[in-house]
Write an enzyme that holds these catalytic residues in place. Sequence first.
Site, short mmCIF file in Angstrom:
data_model
loop_
_atom_site.label_atom_id
_atom_site.label_comp_id
_atom_site.label_asym_id
_atom_site.label_seq_id
_atom_site.Cartn_x
_atom_site.Cartn_y
_atom_site.Cartn_z
CG ASP A 176 -4.14 -3.59 -3.60
OD1 ASP A 176 -5.10 -4.39 -3.64
OD2 ASP A 176 -3.95 -2.81 -2.65
CD GLU A 177 -7.77 -4.51 -5.38
OE1 GLU A 177 -7.04 -5.20 -4.64
OE2 GLU A 177 -8.29 -3.44 -5.02
CG HIS A 234 -7.85 -9.77 -5.62
ND1 HIS A 234 -9.06 -9.13 -5.73
CD2 HIS A 234 -7.22 -9.19 -4.57
CE1 HIS A 234 -9.15 -8.20 -4.78
NE2 HIS A 234 -8.05 -8.22 -4.05
CE LYS A 246 -3.76 -9.66 -2.61
NZ LYS A 246 -3.88 -8.36 -3.26
CD GLN A 298 -3.48 -11.73 0.90
OE1 GLN A 298 -3.01 -12.51 0.11
NE2 GLN A 298 -4.38 -10.85 0.55
CE LYS A 312 -3.84 -2.42 0.54
NZ LYS A 312 -5.07 -2.43 -0.22
CE LYS A 353 -10.53 -3.20 2.46
NZ LYS A 353 -9.49 -2.34 1.92
#
Length: 423
Positions: free
Chosen positions: A180-181, A270, A178, A371, A152, A310
Site C-alpha cells: 500500500d502507499e 501510485h 502490491k 486492482q 490489506k 470508491k
Amino acid sequence: MGMRYEDFVDLSYEPKESDLITEFYVEPQRGEKLKHSVGAVAAESSIGTWDPTLSTMREGIKDLGAKVFDLNEDSLVHIAYPEELFEPGNISQILSSVAGNIFGMKEIKNLRLLDIKFPETLKKSFLGPKFGIEGIKKLFNVERPLVGTIIKPKLGLNHEEHAKVAYDTWLGGIDIVKDDENLTNMSFNKFNERIDETLKRRDRAEEKTGEKKIYMPNITAPLEEMKDRARYVEERGGEYVMIDIVTCGGSALQEIRKYLEGENLVIHAHRAMHAAFTRSKKHGISMLVLAKIARLAGVDQLHTGTVIGKMEGGEETITINRELREERVGDGRYPQDWKGIKTVLPVASGGLHPGHVPRLIEILGKDIIIQAGGGVHGHPDGSLAGARALRESVDACMEGIELKKYAKTHEELKKAIEKWGVV
Ligand code: CAP
Ligand code: MG
C-alpha cells in the site's frame, strides 16, 4: 519599456511549434477584469511581476513573455510559452513556471491547469517509460487485463503475514501483489525482511501455478534510501518497484528513473495526494496534466481511477487512459506528439470488487490492471477465495459469459457477488 499584465495578452498571436502550450480555466477575483487576470497568469508564469516598470527590463527579455492567445467566454484560456523559458529535462522547473505562484495570485479567484502540450525539444529531454505497455505485456504474455491486489490492512501485518497473504492471492490467480502507499520500512514490518519473504513466496507461487507472478514493493523514501531499496529488490530477483510519485516529487522521480535505466525494474506509480490539487474542478491541476508529466518522467504504470469505484473521478479517467496508451499523437485541442516516448499502462484501483469487472472492462478496455484490496481480502472465505473470485470475473468477461451465469459454476465468484453484488 513597461510590461503591464494586459501586455501579456495577444489574441493575434499564432503559437509556434516550438512553444509550450497550456490550457487554463480562469475565474478572476470579483472586480477584476478577465484580461488583467489572465495577463497576470501569463506574466507570473513567465517573466513578469506586479510592477510593470522594471528598471531591469529590456527589449530582448520582453520577447520571452508568455502570451495569452486565446480567451473564451467560458473562461478557458490558452497560453503559449517560448521554449527558452524551460530547462530541458527539469520537471520541477517547468512546474515552478506554469504551475507555480499563479495559483495564489490575488487577481485570481480560481485557476485550473487543465492541459499542457510540450514542444519536441522538451519532450525529447525526458526518458519516458522504459518498458511501457509493450514491455509489460511481454513479461506476462497474456491478453486479458492483469489482476492485482493491495495487501490489506494497509498497515499492521508483519512481514511474514504480509508474504503469506501475498502467496494466497497468487495461488488464487492474482498476477500482481502490491504494497500500500503508506507501507514502507515500518517498525513492525521491515522493508528488507518483507522483500526477502515475499519474493521467496512469489517463487513458490510461480512454481505451483506455472504463471508469472509479480510483487510491487513500495520503495518510497528519501532519494538515496529509495535507490538502496530499489537495488535491494533487484538483487533479490524483484522485477518491479512502486513509487508514490506525488509525495516524492518530480525531482526524485526523474532521478530514480535515470538510476534504473540500466536495470530491469518496472516502475509502478501510485498517485497518493494527487486529489489535493486535482479534485476541485475549478482550481488546481488536472489529473491529465499529472499523467502527462508522469509519462514523460518515465513511469510504466499509473493509477488513473476507476470511474465506478470508491474514489472521486469520473469520465476524465477515460481521456487520461487514452492519452497514456497513445503511441503517436494524443487528441487534445493541442495534441501531444508522443513519438519516441513509450506508453503507460493505466491502473484501475480503489473500492473495486469482482462485481465491477464487466463494467470496468467495458468502460476502460482490456489494457489495464484491475486492482482490488478490500474487494479481495474482504471475501467471506478469505484472501485466496477473494483472489479466485477476482480472476474468475476477468475470465468470465474474456469468455464473454455474463458474471451471474459464470458464478453458478464458480463458488468464489458466487460468494463475492452475494456480498458485493454486480455493478
Ligand atoms: C485501493 C488502494 C489505492 C487506491 C487509491 C487503497 O484499495 O490501495 O490506494 O486505489 O486510489 O488503499 O484505497 P481498495 P487511486 O481496493 O481496498 O479500495 O487508485 O484512485 O489513486
Ligand atoms: Mg492504497
